[in-house]
Motif scaffolding. Structure first.
Motif, mmCIF file in Angstrom:
data_model
loop_
_atom_site.group_PDB
_atom_site.id
_atom_site.type_symbol
_atom_site.label_atom_id
_atom_site.label_comp_id
_atom_site.label_asym_id
_atom_site.label_seq_id
_atom_site.Cartn_x
_atom_site.Cartn_y
_atom_site.Cartn_z
ATOM 1 N N ARG A 174 2.424 1.814 -3.236
ATOM 2 C CA ARG A 174 1.316 2.392 -4.394
ATOM 3 C C ARG A 174 1.130 3.814 -4.044
ATOM 4 O O ARG A 174 0.964 4.745 -5.223
ATOM 5 C CB ARG A 174 0.278 1.649 -4.103
ATOM 6 N N THR B 168 0.574 -1.374 -0.015
ATOM 7 C CA THR B 168 -0.258 0.102 -0.010
ATOM 8 C C THR B 168 0.931 1.262 0.040
ATOM 9 O O THR B 168 0.603 2.269 -0.752
ATOM 10 C CB THR B 168 -0.749 0.049 1.169
ATOM 11 N N SER C 109 -2.308 -2.947 5.970
ATOM 12 C CA SER C 109 -2.455 -1.679 4.885
ATOM 13 C C SER C 109 -3.228 -0.396 5.152
ATOM 14 O O SER C 109 -3.154 0.730 4.751
ATOM 15 C CB SER C 109 -3.070 -2.328 3.473
ATOM 16 N N LYS D 185 -11.310 -2.735 2.528
ATOM 17 C CA LYS D 185 -10.192 -2.702 1.446
ATOM 18 C C LYS D 185 -10.655 -1.858 0.346
ATOM 19 O O LYS D 185 -9.495 -1.398 -0.149
ATOM 20 C CB LYS D 185 -10.349 -4.260 0.970
ATOM 21 N N GLU E 216 -8.209 1.244 -0.676
ATOM 22 C CA GLU E 216 -7.538 1.244 -2.415
ATOM 23 C C GLU E 216 -7.880 2.718 -2.993
ATOM 24 O O GLU E 216 -7.027 3.097 -3.662
ATOM 25 C CB GLU E 216 -8.513 0.241 -2.958
ATOM 26 N N LYS E 217 -9.071 3.259 -2.306
ATOM 27 C CA LYS E 217 -9.158 4.640 -2.954
ATOM 28 C C LYS E 217 -8.542 5.508 -1.995
ATOM 29 O O LYS E 217 -8.355 6.802 -2.627
ATOM 30 C CB LYS E 217 -10.668 4.831 -2.913
#
Lengths: 370, 661
Positions: A235, A232, B170, B138, B142-143
């Motif tokens: 990214r 993460t 994450s 999740k 991601e956003k």
């Protein structure tokens, strides 16, 4: 005219120093009496004394700024000027650093010479006066400090006529030609300095950035297999790098690129089925040829068959429904006719044998009341 | 006869065609047997490739404003302030639309497009009534919306829903990366472009939220592993909480964890605050590198940059340069190519010494000139500004500056300029160096290209440009520069105006063509009017000085603009208390001479009136000049004597008679 100095001085000085001032006053009187006939010369003498006092004051504190202030431009011309002033006497550098007492005596000699008349007498008079506050110029430092403090106090208390600017005072004895010469000399020195100053690009020495010895820390390096990886974080870092180079678009196409990336625009090359990911896996025949769906339950002929074939034709031309929806649509009729089995039997038309499997809830028709 | 010819000709041509066919046949045969035809592989094009190709064909039009201003020709900005204001107000309009959409999501339920465009959806609000699971979290991660992620995580906790350790990790990465705050949305390009962000000041300021969600999350992890340690160390170092980061690094080391490469890089960066003195810092770096080597963690580009970054803080130390080169050599062993950020740090390290100037920029240019650059480190965007500054102050060399500029314009390198602030600093240095070193033509080539749409010179740079024009006596450019000064709202900058007017007055050569003379005088009239007008409306507060007005008079006279010159004289006379100083007597003398020559008596009177007021030493000369060189009527004589004072007038007259007799 001449006593103005002492008059100016008196109010500023406290009692203990008054006798020294009287000395100064006497001194000026003496000059007057010596050269009675020309008052002009007298005035000159007072001015000289004023100047002397000024230089005394300065002599006391020149050393400090001389060392402190870095730029040579300031220090140099002053020295030059002084040298020019004392051209005949040829004061060397060591003399600049002489103790105050000696400097004073030099200055006194100079004043005496310029006044003329009995030089020695004037000089000794001046020095006598000075001796009042500076008894032993070469004595221990403690006394020196004390005496210099006294002198300082005295001088700062006096209102010396400083109407002349510092610079003009420095050049006071120098005639215009000399001044111009100095100016030229100064600027020529400046010129030399610029000539000496080389632009950095003149002595360009190429450096090979990769030619150096490595640090030698990673010499016996073996890569570890399980180094933590932070997907993460990586990214997000990549994303932040990209935003750092995303600037306001410069033309409509760049704008469209940004819109495309944000998903606001049809993607090039234009594809009518963009985003219909479910449908892209379906062969077109399944959309168009729907007869097999009715084959197993529908009567071979008759009005129901006719009707259902029309439904199939209509559905095969419908671009808005997915294959699933089309199937559901047909199944709805199958179920409808199944529920009408009784009626169909009565009229002797046909019997629909099996119910369709998995009929969707919303496609279940309500059974009409008998 | 003719037909025979024709048939013969046709036959012949047929034969040649036959022959040709035969030959091509044989050729094909030979190729099929010997040479293999390579069919190029299908290239996968992404959806933006076509657009990029078209976009690359569009050249910049130097006469047009930036694309973002093209909607309304009335709103083409002409100053830095307007550029910023217009661009940001356009964006704030978009923001208002977003706000309404988020405030009233119920109004936007219709589907406007299929497939639906997610960007146009209202923002989802998460609360306790939502059906939530880990997948939702999740997706949010991601956003990368930090605040939503935190809310959803808390809601999930409340509902006792298990969260897998991967998701938890994450989430920690997300909140650490953004320091528990929402990042500026990627839609707001203008805002990012114009945010000055006080970057220089905040460079080493600790902005880490020590009581933030990241710390809470970290503390809830019962037995943090090396991943968690790596994340939190990276996060702290990113927001300059160096002491804590170093503490955690040591803690992790004691526990025997192997951290991520970036965590080691962060630990290297802590040297800036944790250690004092060059020697200690260098020891610190070596220690961590040894630790990396022992743990089997390789260097990466960011390691190189972190080390160089620490070295910049000890650039005064003479060893730093050596260390820097050694580090680069060490990185070379791992095939790490330095990026722009590395070069930026190198510039700082090598050029800290102002006496012993280093020419390392040239070596760097040799390396990057042929490459197309891409961003690899956030500090990459500092390079070009720093390089141009180096050219201006350090190397003082225009050739190197031009090389830097050509690298910037190459390919997509311009994207690495950073933001609007860095861009204008870059051009400030660029123009300063052009002004110092190059001919006016050369300067104007760049000026016409870049000003005003890419760069609007700051007042100091405008002054430099005017000075350059003055030195080069480029009179033909004065009108242009003046209109630019007006446009950029710099007419109230006294140094610029003084410089301009001075320069005009100094560059009056009698050999000029009459048309140029007239233009100049017209220009000086315009300058006077424009400033007067702005002063009246209170736009500018600059006060006139006598020399300025004197110079303007000179220029007016030079081009026979006597009316304007007289107007200025009257102005001088009327507003004496507002005008600082007086024009020098030469100007007045030339005015008098001009009037005598052209027989302008009324104007002359006004001038004499003013001179009387000021009491120029040369006043008597003026009057005697008038009396001797001008044929005056009795009326005019009476006027003059009344003005001067009869006694004085008679005195002067007598003197003239005395001299002539």
């Amino acid at each position: 005219m001449n006593p103005t100095l002492s008059i100016k001085c008196i109010p500023c000085i406290n009692g203990s120093k008054r006798n020294t001032i009287r000395g100064v006053y006497c001194l000026t009187r003496r000059f007057k009496s010596d050269d009675d006939n020309s008052s002009k010369k007298n005035q000159l003498a007072v001015d000289k004394l004023n100047n002397l006092l000024k230089t005394m004051k300065k002599g006391n504190d020149t050393i400090m700024p001389h060392q402190q202030s870095k730029p040579i431009e300031l220090a140099q011309p002053r020295q030059l000027a002084r040298k020019a002033e004392q051209n005949k006497q040829e004061i060397d550098d060591s003399k600049q650093n002489k103790p105050l007492g000696e400097k004073l005596s030099d200055a006194a000699t100079k004043v005496a010479q310029s006044i003329g008349g009995d030089t020695n007498k004037t000089k000794s008079d001046l020095l006598n006066l000075l001796r009042i506050y500076n008894n032993e110029p070469n004595d221990s430092s403690e006394k020196k400090v004390k005496s210099s403090v006294q002198l300082d106090d005295l001088l700062s208390g006096m209102k010396i006529d400083r109407s002349q600017s510092k610079k003009s005072m420095e050049f006071s004895d120098v005639d215009r030609a000399q001044r111009v010469k100095e100016l030229l000399g100064y600027s020529s020195g400046d010129y030399q300095r610029t000539k000496k100053y080389k632009k950095p690009m003149d002595n360009y020495m190429p450096i090979n950035l990769f030619s150096s010895e490595p640090l030698g820390i990673f010499n016996n390096f073996e890569k570890n297999k399980d180094i933590p990886i932070l997907p993460t974080w990586d990214r997000l870092h990549e994303k932040s790098l990209q935003t750092a180079v995303t600037h306001p678009p410069r033309n409509i196409y760049e704008q469209m690129i940004i819109w495309t990336e944000q998903g606001k625009l049809w993607k090039f090359p234009i594809n009518n089925e963009q985003g219909m990911d479910d449908e892209s896996n379906v062969f077109f025949a399944e959309h168009v040829f729907l007869e097999p769906l009715i084959e197993e339950w529908c009567p071979k002929k008759g009005p129901i068959r006719h009707f259902m074939e029309l439904v199939c034709v209509g559905l095969s031309k419908n671009p808005f429904l997915t294959v699933e929806e089309k199937k559901d649509h047909i199944n709805w009729f199958r179920q409808y006719f199944y529920e009408k089995n009784q009626l169909l039997n009565e009229v002797g038309a046909f019997e629909i044998k099996s119910l369709p499997e998995n009929v969707k809830e919303y496609y279940k028709p309500s059974i009409p009341d008998e | 006869m003719l037909t025979n010819y024709r048939t013969a000709f046709l036959r012949k041509s047929n034969e040649t065609i036959q022959l040709y066919r035969l030959s091509t046949n044989t050729l094909e045969k030979s190729s099929s047997s010997g040479i293999k035809i390579d069919i190029p592989k299908y290239k996968n094009r992404t959806s933006t490739d076509i657009l990029k190709a078209i976009s690359s064909t569009i050249q910049r039009d130097p006469t047009a404003a930036h694309f973002k201003y093209h909607d309304d020709p009335y709103l083409i900005p002409v100053s830095n302030f307007q550029k910023r204001a217009y661009a940001l107000s356009q964006e704030s309009g978009r923001k208002a639309a977003h706000w309404i959409r988020n405030q009233h999501p119920e109004l936007f339920n219709h589907k406007v497009a299929f497939p639906p465009i997610e960007k146009f959806y209202p923002k989802v609000v998460y609360d306790e009534n939502c059906e939530l699971d880990e997948n939702e979290l999740k997706i949010i991660i991601e956003k990368a919306t930090v605040s939503d992620a935190i809310t959803v995580y808390n809601l999930l906790k409340k509902k006792d829903i298990e969260i897998s350790s991967d998701t938890q990790q994450s989430l920690l990465e997300l909140v650490c990366f953004y320091n528990n705050q929402d990042d500026l949305e990627e839609d707001w390009i203008e805002e990012r472009w114009y945010t000055q962000a006080n970057k220089d000041r905040e460079e080493y300021r600790n902005t880490w939220k020590s009581n933030g969600f990241a710390m809470t999350l970290f503390s809830t992890i019962k037995s943090p592993n090396s991943h968690h340690y790596s994340i939190i160390i990276q996060g702290m170092a990113k927001y300059n909480q160096f002491e804590e980061a170093y503490k955690l690094y040591k803690e992790a080391n004691e526990k025997g964890f192997i951290l991520s490469t970036n965590a080691y890089n962060s630990a290297i960066k802590t040297a800036v605050y944790v250690k004092e003195g060059a020697d200690h810092k260098w020891l610190h770096i070596q220690e961590i590198l040894t630790q990396m080597c022992n743990s089997g963690v390789p260097m990466n580009l960011s390691t190189l940059n972190s080390i160089l970054n620490v070295l910049t803080t000890m650039a005064i130390n003479s060893e730093s340069k050596k260390y820097a080169l050694k580090t680069i050599a060490e990185a070379k062993q791992f095939d790490i190519e330095p990026c722009l950020a590395s070069y930026y740090y190198l510039l700082q390290i090598f050029c800290a010494d102002r006496k012993n100037k280093s020419t390392i920029l040239v070596d760097i240019l040799n390396l990057i000139e042929e490459k197309s650059l891409i961003i690899k480190d956030l500090a990459d965007t500092n390079f070009f500004t720093a390089a141009m500054e180096n050219c201006r102050y350090h190397l003082q060399n225009v050739d190197v500056a031009l090389r830097v500029h050509s690298v910037l314009l190459k390919g997509k390198n311009y994207n690495l300029i950073g933001d609007s602030y860095r861009e204008s600093v870059y051009y400030r240095h660029f123009f300063a160096i052009l002004c110092q070193n190059e001919s006016v033509e050369f300067l104007m080539k760049y000026y016409n290209d870049l000003v005003p749409h890419i760069y609007i010179p700051e007042p100091t740079i405008t002054e430099l440009i005017v000075k350059t024009l003055n030195v080069a006596a480029a009179v033909e450019l004065y009108p242009k520069i003046w209109s630019d000064i007006l446009m950029f709202d710099q007419a109230d900058r006294e140094p610029i105006i003084t410089e301009l007017i001075d320069g005009m007055a100094q560059n009056l050569f009698p050999s000029f063509e009459q048309s140029i003379k007239e233009k100049l005088s017209l220009l000086s009239g315009t300058i006077y009017d424009a400033i007067e007008e702005r002063k009246e409306t209170g736009k500018i507060k600059m006060s006139w000085t006598g020399t300025m007005l004197g110079n303007l008079i000179k220029v007016c006279l030079f081009g026979d603009n006597i009316n304007k010159a007289t107007e200025i004289i009257v102005k001088l006379h009327k507003n004496q208390n507002e005008i600082i100083g007086i024009p020098d007597s030469q100007t007045i003398a030339s005015f008098v001479d001009y009037c005598i020559e052209n027989n302008y008596f009324n104007e002359l009177l006004k001038c004499i009136e003013y001179s009387l007021e000021v009491n120029y030493l040369e006043l008597d000369d003026f009057i005697s000049k008038i009396l001797t060189n001008m044929t005056l009527s009795a009326m005019q004589r009476a006027h003059l004597s009344k003005l001067v004072g009869t006694e004085h007038y008679v005195e002067i007259e007598n003197k003239i008679e005395f001299v002539s007799s």
